[in-house]
Design a protein around this motif. Structure first.
Motif, mmCIF file in Angstrom:
data_model
loop_
_atom_site.group_PDB
_atom_site.id
_atom_site.type_symbol
_atom_site.label_atom_id
_atom_site.label_comp_id
_atom_site.label_asym_id
_atom_site.label_seq_id
_atom_site.Cartn_x
_atom_site.Cartn_y
_atom_site.Cartn_z
ATOM 1 N N GLU A 1 1.073 12.999 -19.887
ATOM 2 C CA GLU A 1 2.486 12.605 -19.792
ATOM 3 C C GLU A 1 3.175 12.733 -21.145
ATOM 4 O O GLU A 1 4.338 13.144 -21.216
ATOM 5 C CB GLU A 1 2.605 11.178 -19.255
ATOM 6 C CG GLU A 1 4.030 10.741 -18.987
ATOM 7 C CD GLU A 1 4.726 11.515 -17.876
ATOM 8 O OE1 GLU A 1 5.971 11.497 -17.852
ATOM 9 O OE2 GLU A 1 4.037 12.138 -17.042
ATOM 10 N N PHE B 1 -7.304 7.655 -16.675
ATOM 11 C CA PHE B 1 -6.042 7.142 -17.194
ATOM 12 C C PHE B 1 -5.728 7.680 -18.581
ATOM 13 O O PHE B 1 -4.551 7.836 -18.946
ATOM 14 C CB PHE B 1 -6.031 5.613 -17.167
ATOM 15 C CG PHE B 1 -5.503 5.072 -15.874
ATOM 16 C CD1 PHE B 1 -4.145 5.103 -15.605
ATOM 17 C CD2 PHE B 1 -6.363 4.587 -14.909
ATOM 18 C CE1 PHE B 1 -3.653 4.644 -14.392
ATOM 19 C CE2 PHE B 1 -5.879 4.126 -13.692
ATOM 20 C CZ PHE B 1 -4.516 4.151 -13.430
ATOM 21 N N GLU C 1 -4.575 11.309 -9.414
ATOM 22 C CA GLU C 1 -3.279 11.082 -10.054
ATOM 23 C C GLU C 1 -3.169 11.781 -11.415
ATOM 24 O O GLU C 1 -2.206 12.536 -11.649
ATOM 25 C CB GLU C 1 -3.051 9.576 -10.188
ATOM 26 C CG GLU C 1 -1.781 9.180 -10.893
ATOM 27 C CD GLU C 1 -1.671 7.673 -11.059
ATOM 28 O OE1 GLU C 1 -0.544 7.175 -11.003
ATOM 29 O OE2 GLU C 1 -2.719 7.004 -11.244
ATOM 30 N N PRO C 2 -4.115 11.590 -12.350
ATOM 31 C CA PRO C 2 -3.998 12.298 -13.632
ATOM 32 C C PRO C 2 -4.202 13.799 -13.516
ATOM 33 O O PRO C 2 -3.582 14.559 -14.263
ATOM 34 C CB PRO C 2 -5.089 11.655 -14.495
ATOM 35 C CG PRO C 2 -6.041 11.054 -13.539
ATOM 36 C CD PRO C 2 -5.223 10.614 -12.368
ATOM 37 N N ASN D 1 -0.913 15.145 -12.637
ATOM 38 C CA ASN D 1 0.000 15.142 -13.781
ATOM 39 C C ASN D 1 -0.381 16.213 -14.793
ATOM 40 O O ASN D 1 0.494 16.880 -15.367
ATOM 41 C CB ASN D 1 0.008 13.769 -14.446
ATOM 42 C CG ASN D 1 1.318 13.479 -15.142
ATOM 43 O OD1 ASN D 1 2.390 13.656 -14.558
ATOM 44 N ND2 ASN D 1 1.253 13.047 -16.394
ATOM 45 N N TRP E 1 1.129 6.082 -21.168
ATOM 46 C CA TRP E 1 1.835 6.737 -20.062
ATOM 47 C C TRP E 1 3.223 6.125 -19.874
ATOM 48 O O TRP E 1 4.219 6.844 -19.686
ATOM 49 C CB TRP E 1 1.049 6.605 -18.750
ATOM 50 C CG TRP E 1 1.821 7.242 -17.636
ATOM 51 C CD1 TRP E 1 1.791 8.546 -17.251
ATOM 52 C CD2 TRP E 1 2.799 6.592 -16.804
ATOM 53 N NE1 TRP E 1 2.700 8.759 -16.234
ATOM 54 C CE2 TRP E 1 3.321 7.596 -15.945
ATOM 55 C CE3 TRP E 1 3.281 5.289 -16.705
ATOM 56 C CZ2 TRP E 1 4.304 7.309 -14.990
ATOM 57 C CZ3 TRP E 1 4.265 5.005 -15.768
ATOM 58 C CH2 TRP E 1 4.764 6.001 -14.916
ATOM 59 N N TYR F 1 -4.080 10.823 -17.892
ATOM 60 C CA TYR F 1 -2.748 10.539 -17.361
ATOM 61 C C TYR F 1 -1.760 10.280 -18.505
ATOM 62 O O TYR F 1 -0.667 10.851 -18.555
ATOM 63 C CB TYR F 1 -2.843 9.321 -16.436
ATOM 64 C CG TYR F 1 -1.646 9.079 -15.553
ATOM 65 C CD1 TYR F 1 -1.028 10.105 -14.853
ATOM 66 C CD2 TYR F 1 -1.149 7.787 -15.394
ATOM 67 C CE1 TYR F 1 0.054 9.859 -14.022
ATOM 68 C CE2 TYR F 1 -0.064 7.528 -14.564
ATOM 69 C CZ TYR F 1 0.534 8.573 -13.880
ATOM 70 O OH TYR F 1 1.611 8.319 -13.059
ATOM 71 N N HIS G 1 -7.498 7.550 -8.829
ATOM 72 C CA HIS G 1 -6.990 7.643 -10.193
ATOM 73 C C HIS G 1 -7.688 8.728 -11.006
ATOM 74 O O HIS G 1 -7.582 8.749 -12.237
ATOM 75 C CB HIS G 1 -7.041 6.277 -10.844
ATOM 76 C CG HIS G 1 -6.117 5.314 -10.157
ATOM 77 N ND1 HIS G 1 -4.751 5.494 -10.135
ATOM 78 C CD2 HIS G 1 -6.359 4.217 -9.391
ATOM 79 C CE1 HIS G 1 -4.196 4.528 -9.428
ATOM 80 N NE2 HIS G 1 -5.145 3.744 -8.961
#
Length: 399
Positions: A124, A117, A192-193, A196, A58, A120, A189
């Motif tokens: 990205e 993650f 968050e991803p 994104n 990321w 994420y 978390h």
């Protein structure tokens, strides 16, 4: 904002990113080293964690997207290729928790936080480059979480499962955590991803999952009496509600806001903005006169962990800049600037690059814990820098 942005860009490009490009590349086994200790010594045989590697992915993908330097793309591609080839479980889905230094599986459990993650980092990379392979893997991992980790009866996401997605006795993310099947940290978390991923894959289903995650925060995780976010729960959302984590509170302020803004639903945004003002005020109970924010407080025992950890400082800066930009809170901007000065004076390692894990209440640096490792990643400080850089470049923020 301009001066803060300029300082953070210099820190990112002259200190943080060079450390990871120059000192963490694993020339022998591929990818990146698993650890550099607190005194700056590489540990070539250290295990490689999914979280560290997803966060490196990321970091460099985001740095390339914002700053357009080819060396950042090279590092991001190195991280992407290693992650896809070694961490993704092609047989059962999801990602492996850890590998040995040579890339062999050490722990194959499915920790929902780690899969988040991975989404994420991969999303990205797709956002920065348009890469279809990265986006395809991000979508598959999203499907894995929804198929195996989502509890449709009680709502929410289970903390961990075995490699083949069966119940597992020890669900803890780390040794310091309670063994709860639901945690605030993991839900944060996933939010968050998913947010994104939504930037590059805007489907009604994903929008619905993000909306549901926001609702979980406002109905289950937010303590209506303290305005802190409580941390550990069982399947039915029952927990002791005894720990106040100031860094997670202020991190959630801007991540919840980010998710609601990306969704573009006025009714959701209104609810979120009302809540995050309360959460931010509670988080500020951890602020100290020196500009720092302490780690945690236990309400049942009165114990206070007054470490100044690097990631808490980063979230303190971003969260308060967000309050300034969207609500015109000039005091919040002063808090962000004061915290950044503390980081400069106490957390940044000017001799060996990157940042210390943190320091004690007297400003003495913590050299016992890793400079880079399973949990010490370039994610929090890079994200802080890029958030401020991006926000200062946006016309609506130049005031």
């Amino acid at each position: 904002m301009y001066n803060l942005s300029k300082e953070l860009r210099e820190e990112l490009e002259q200190n943080i990113l060079p450390f990871w490009m120059n000192k963490m590349i694993d020339q022998r086994n591929g990818g990146f080293l698993g650890r550099i200790d607190g005194c700056g010594n590489p540990v070539p045989d250290a295990e490689k964690g999914a979280i560290l590697n997803a966060r490196i992915l990321w970091t460099f993908a985001a740095a390339y997207r914002v700053l357009h330097k080819p060396e950042y793309l090279d590092a991001a591609t190195r991280a992407k290729d290693y992650f896809i080839n070694h961490f993704i479980d092609v047989q059962e889905g999801g990602v492996f928790w850890s590998l040995d230094a040579q890339g062999n599986v050490l722990d194959a459990k499915k920790q929902t936080y780690a899969i988040g993650f991975a989404i994420y980092g991969l999303s990205e990379y797709a956002r920065a480059t348009g890469d279809k392979e990265a986006l395809l893997h991000a979508k598959k991992l999203y499907t894995d979480i929804e198929r195996h980790a989502f509890d449709s009866v009680n709502n929410g996401y289970v903390e961990a499962l075995t490699r083949d997605w069966q119940p597992i006795a020890d669900m803890r993310l780390s040794d310091k955590d309670e063994n709860g099947s639901r945690t605030m940290n993991t839900h944060l978390h996933i939010l968050e991803p998913y947010t994104n991923l939504y930037r590059v894959w805007q489907t009604p289903e994903l929008a619905g999952r993000i909306t549901n995650l926001i609702d979980i925060f406002l109905t289950h995780l937010l303590n209506s009496e303290t305005n802190h976010l409580d941390l550990f729960f069982n399947d039915k959302w029952q927990g002791r509600r005894n720990i106040q984590s100031f860094g997670h509170d202020i991190e959630a302020v801007w991540l919840l806001h980010e998710a609601a803004l990306e969704l573009g639903k006025p009714e959701v945004l209104a609810k979120v903005e009302k809540a995050i003002i309360r959460i931010a005020k509670a988080a500020d109970e951890g602020l100290q006169p020196d500009g720092s924010m302490i780690y945690e407080r236990w309400t049942d025992t009165g114990h206070v962990d007054d470490q100044r950890q690097w990631w808490v400082m980063c979230e303190c800066v971003i969260g308060h800049v967000d309050l300034y930009q969207h609500f015109g809170d000039k005091t919040a901007l002063d808090i962000a600037r004061h915290c950044w000065r503390y980081i400069v004076e106490h957390i940044i390692d000017r001799e060996r690059d990157e940042w210390y894990w943190g320091c004690d209440k007297n400003g003495h640096s913590n050299r016992r814990d890793d400079k880079a490792g399973f949990w010490k990643c370039p994610y929090h400080n890079t994200r802080m820098c890029l958030e401020i850089i991006e926000r200062s470049l946006a016309p609506e923020y130049n005031h």
